[in-house]
Design an enzyme around this catalytic site. Structure first.
Site, PDB file in Angstrom:
ATOM      1  N   HIS A   1     107.302 105.414  71.738  1.00 14.06           N
ATOM      2  CA  HIS A   1     106.746 104.068  70.896  1.00 14.06           C
ATOM      3  C   HIS A   1     107.977 103.031  71.001  1.00 14.06           C
ATOM      4  CE1 HIS A   1     104.890 102.205  67.510  1.00 14.06           C
ATOM      5  NE2 HIS A   1     106.254 102.067  66.941  1.00 14.06           N
TER       6      HIS A   1
ATOM      7  N   ARG B   1      84.549 109.147  70.099  1.00 16.79           N
ATOM      8  CA  ARG B   1      85.795 109.812  70.241  1.00 16.79           C
ATOM      9  C   ARG B   1      85.782 111.146  70.371  1.00 16.79           C
ATOM     10  NH1 ARG B   1      90.822 108.738  66.189  1.00 16.79           N
ATOM     11  NH2 ARG B   1      89.515 109.546  64.626  1.00 16.79           N
TER      12      ARG B   1
ATOM     13  N   ASN C   1     105.274 111.136  72.189  1.00 14.45           N
ATOM     14  CA  ASN C   1     104.858 109.821  72.257  1.00 14.45           C
ATOM     15  C   ASN C   1     105.957 108.957  72.524  1.00 14.45           C
ATOM     16  OD1 ASN C   1     103.178 107.345  72.234  1.00 14.45           O
ATOM     17  ND2 ASN C   1     103.712 107.003  70.057  1.00 14.45           N
TER      18      ASN C   1
ATOM     19  N   GLU D   1      99.104 111.154  61.658  1.00 14.08           N
ATOM     20  CA  GLU D   1      99.507 109.751  61.116  1.00 14.08           C
ATOM     21  C   GLU D   1     100.054 109.102  62.532  1.00 14.08           C
ATOM     22  OE1 GLU D   1     102.649 106.970  58.408  1.00 14.08           O
ATOM     23  OE2 GLU D   1     102.450 108.861  58.113  1.00 14.08           O
TER      24      GLU D   1
END
Ligand code: GRF
Length: 196
Positions: free
Chosen positions: A111, A67, A109, A162
């Site tokens: 979602h 990563r 993002n 998160e």
């Protein structure tokens, strides 16, 4: 971000239909000051790469291995292509806190479920006062279905360390209730997400 122009970096892992929605919106609304500067996929066979190539957008396949190394390559690419805003459109890799902090408030993002206004917490209170759970992680449409949630929703939000959390920019919902299996729900959510 320079207010006179906005260079987007689209990160994808699959079909890229939401990337296509962005491409179409920029074209149809004549958003001359918005451009997709780069599309990155962690999958070589992501159909979204073909979509981007059809529109002559720069594409990079970035194999996602270790990563830290992969994120360093990604950060270098985003800088090289002078990306102002990173848009996760079906990007299926969790990004580390240190990567997100480098682009703080410049990553958003999409979602396929509901997220509370400030992005945190495990329940959401609807306008009618009903408390419903917040679904994060994988297979969220199925998670919502399994929990008996009737309404399928999608959220665009800023990315914070998160996963699937962070302040909300916008939400859309599909209020029709008849689909009780995952695939029809996903299919019906698709145009809702494209609008969003
Ligand atoms: C969307 O459902 C989005 O909410 C989720 O991944 C899906 C991407 O679909 N994060 P596509 O590749 O844009 O068609």
């Amino acid at each position: 971000i320079d207010s006179t122009s906005l260079r987007l970096g689209g990160l994808i892992s699959g079909t890229g239909s939401n990337l296509q929605a962005l491409i179409d919106a920029i074209e149809s609304k004549n958003l001359a000051n918005v451009e997709i500067a780069l599309v990155v996929s962690n999958k070589a066979d992501a159909y979204g790469l073909q979509r981007a190539l059809t529109h002559n957008l720069p594409v990079v396949y970035l194999p996602w291995k270790e990563r830290a190394e992969s994120e360093a390559r990604l950060a270098a690419l985003l800088r090289l292509f002078r990306v102002d805003l990173v848009v996760l459109v079906g990007w299926m890799r969790i990004l580390s806190a240190s990567f997100i902090e480098q682009f703080s408030q410049h990553i958003i993002n999409l979602h396929p479920a509901l997220i509370p206004d400030d992005g945190t917490g495990y329940t959401y209170t609807t306008r009618a006062g009903t408390q419903i759970p917040v679904f994060r992680g994988l297979q969220v449409v199925k998670q919502a279905l399994d929990a008996g949630i009737k309404t399928t929703r999608s959220t665009v939000h800023y990315v914070t360390p998160e996963a699937d959390a962070g302040p909300v920019i916008g939400r859309e919902e599909d209020t029709r209730q008849e689909a009780d299996t995952e695939e029809p729900r996903r299919e019906r959510l698709t145009p809702v997400e494209h609008r969003l």
